[in-house]
Motif scaffolding. Sequence first.
Motif, PDB file in Angstrom:
ATOM      1  N   UNK A 232       0.835  -1.205   0.000  1.00 34.90           N
ATOM      2  CA  UNK A 232       0.000   0.000   0.000  1.00 34.90           C
ATOM      3  C   UNK A 232       0.872   1.259   0.000  1.00 34.90           C
ATOM      4  N   UNK A 233       1.989   1.213   0.729  1.00 37.07           N
ATOM      5  CA  UNK A 233       2.926   2.338   0.747  1.00 37.07           C
ATOM      6  C   UNK A 233       3.528   2.565  -0.642  1.00 37.07           C
ATOM      7  N   UNK A 234       3.927   1.485  -1.299  1.00 39.44           N
ATOM      8  CA  UNK A 234       4.510   1.597  -2.643  1.00 39.44           C
ATOM      9  C   UNK A 234       3.489   2.184  -3.618  1.00 39.44           C
ATOM     10  N   UNK A 235       2.246   1.720  -3.542  1.00 34.46           N
ATOM     11  CA  UNK A 235       1.206   2.210  -4.442  1.00 34.46           C
ATOM     12  C   UNK A 235       0.836   3.663  -4.123  1.00 34.46           C
ATOM     13  N   UNK A 236       0.890   4.033  -2.845  1.00 39.25           N
ATOM     14  CA  UNK A 236       0.658   5.431  -2.476  1.00 39.25           C
ATOM     15  C   UNK A 236       1.779   6.318  -3.003  1.00 39.25           C
ATOM     16  N   UNK A 237       2.991   5.815  -2.971  1.00 37.98           N
ATOM     17  CA  UNK A 237       4.156   6.577  -3.418  1.00 37.98           C
ATOM     18  C   UNK A 237       4.081   6.861  -4.919  1.00 37.98           C
ATOM     19  N   UNK A 238       3.621   5.865  -5.684  1.00 34.70           N
ATOM     20  CA  UNK A 238       3.539   6.010  -7.139  1.00 34.70           C
ATOM     21  C   UNK A 238       2.088   5.958  -7.583  1.00 34.70           C
ATOM     22  N   UNK A 239       1.534   7.100  -7.926  1.00 26.33           N
ATOM     23  CA  UNK A 239       0.135   7.163  -8.351  1.00 26.33           C
ATOM     24  C   UNK A 239      -0.075   6.385  -9.656  1.00 26.33           C
ATOM     25  N   UNK A 240       0.924   6.427 -10.535  1.00 24.84           N
ATOM     26  CA  UNK A 240       0.818   5.684 -11.798  1.00 24.84           C
ATOM     27  C   UNK A 240       0.732   4.190 -11.531  1.00 24.84           C
ATOM     28  N   UNK A 241       1.605   3.702 -10.655  1.00 26.65           N
ATOM     29  CA  UNK A 241       1.603   2.279 -10.313  1.00 26.65           C
ATOM     30  C   UNK A 241       0.282   1.881  -9.649  1.00 26.65           C
ATOM     31  N   UNK A 242      -0.276   2.768  -8.836  1.00 27.54           N
ATOM     32  CA  UNK A 242      -1.548   2.485  -8.174  1.00 27.54           C
ATOM     33  C   UNK A 242      -2.669   2.335  -9.198  1.00 27.54           C
ATOM     34  N   UNK A 243      -2.676   3.207 -10.210  1.00 28.03           N
ATOM     35  CA  UNK A 243      -3.719   3.130 -11.241  1.00 28.03           C
ATOM     36  C   UNK A 243      -3.562   1.870 -12.083  1.00 28.03           C
TER      37      UNK A 243
END
Length: 265
Positions: A93-104
């Motif tokens: 969740x931290x990694x996905x929060x850090x990278x909005x592109x990766x989260x999408x």
Amino acid sequence: MLSDGRVKFLAAKKRRRVLIRVSQISILILTLVLWEGLARAGVIDSFIMSQPARILRTILNWQNNNLPLHIGVTFFETIIGFTLGALLGIFIAFVLWWSDVLAKIADPYLVVLNALPKIALGPVIIIWVGAGMQAVIVMALAISLIVTVMEMLNGFKNADPEFVKMAKTFGASRLQIFTKVIFPFNLSTLFNCLKINIGLSLVGVIAGEFLVSRAGLGYLIVYGGQVFQMDLVMTSVIILAVLAALLYRAVALLETAVMRAVRHR
């Protein structure tokens, strides 16, 4: 000195708490008495449904069924799966929060994985990691991980924007914003997630034990069903219920301790 109104409020709150506790215990006792009475009267088949007296005898004869070993195995597997699910879930969740592109990019996959019945992955997990305790732990991890990721990521994204702006104004780095603002702001979200996941981890462990285990409460349930020892099955189910309640209570106590420590900092 407390005011009269405050004293009355605290007394009413205490009475309400006692009433709730007494009601909960009364419902449990009434259920057990009714169950026992119906079984003795022959209204329900005690061979199929068992009865409290027979369950108690099974528990007292724990050496015959090696109950402590099976309880210990299920408890250990649950704690390991729960801990790994929480740590990995927060990290992802931290990694996905850090990278909005990766989260999408990950969003549709998270949705699909969350909806996918994890028990369907059982045979695949067994082939991947082997038929043993490791497969049970991976099953528990699979069930709790996605929930943790989605809940924590949602919490991270919805942290108070005013505090985030203030931290940026003071020149805080992105990592500092996370550690000083985002994560502390989501402590309640974290513990709500943990309360859900401790039950999900136990579900995953039992599902895994149904498939591959040679020890644990899930194994006892399967074994008892195969040899028509329904007393053993119902005893295992009752112990599972107690274990689930104790694990949930442990997380709740941890939450209370952590929140109290945070407030007194």
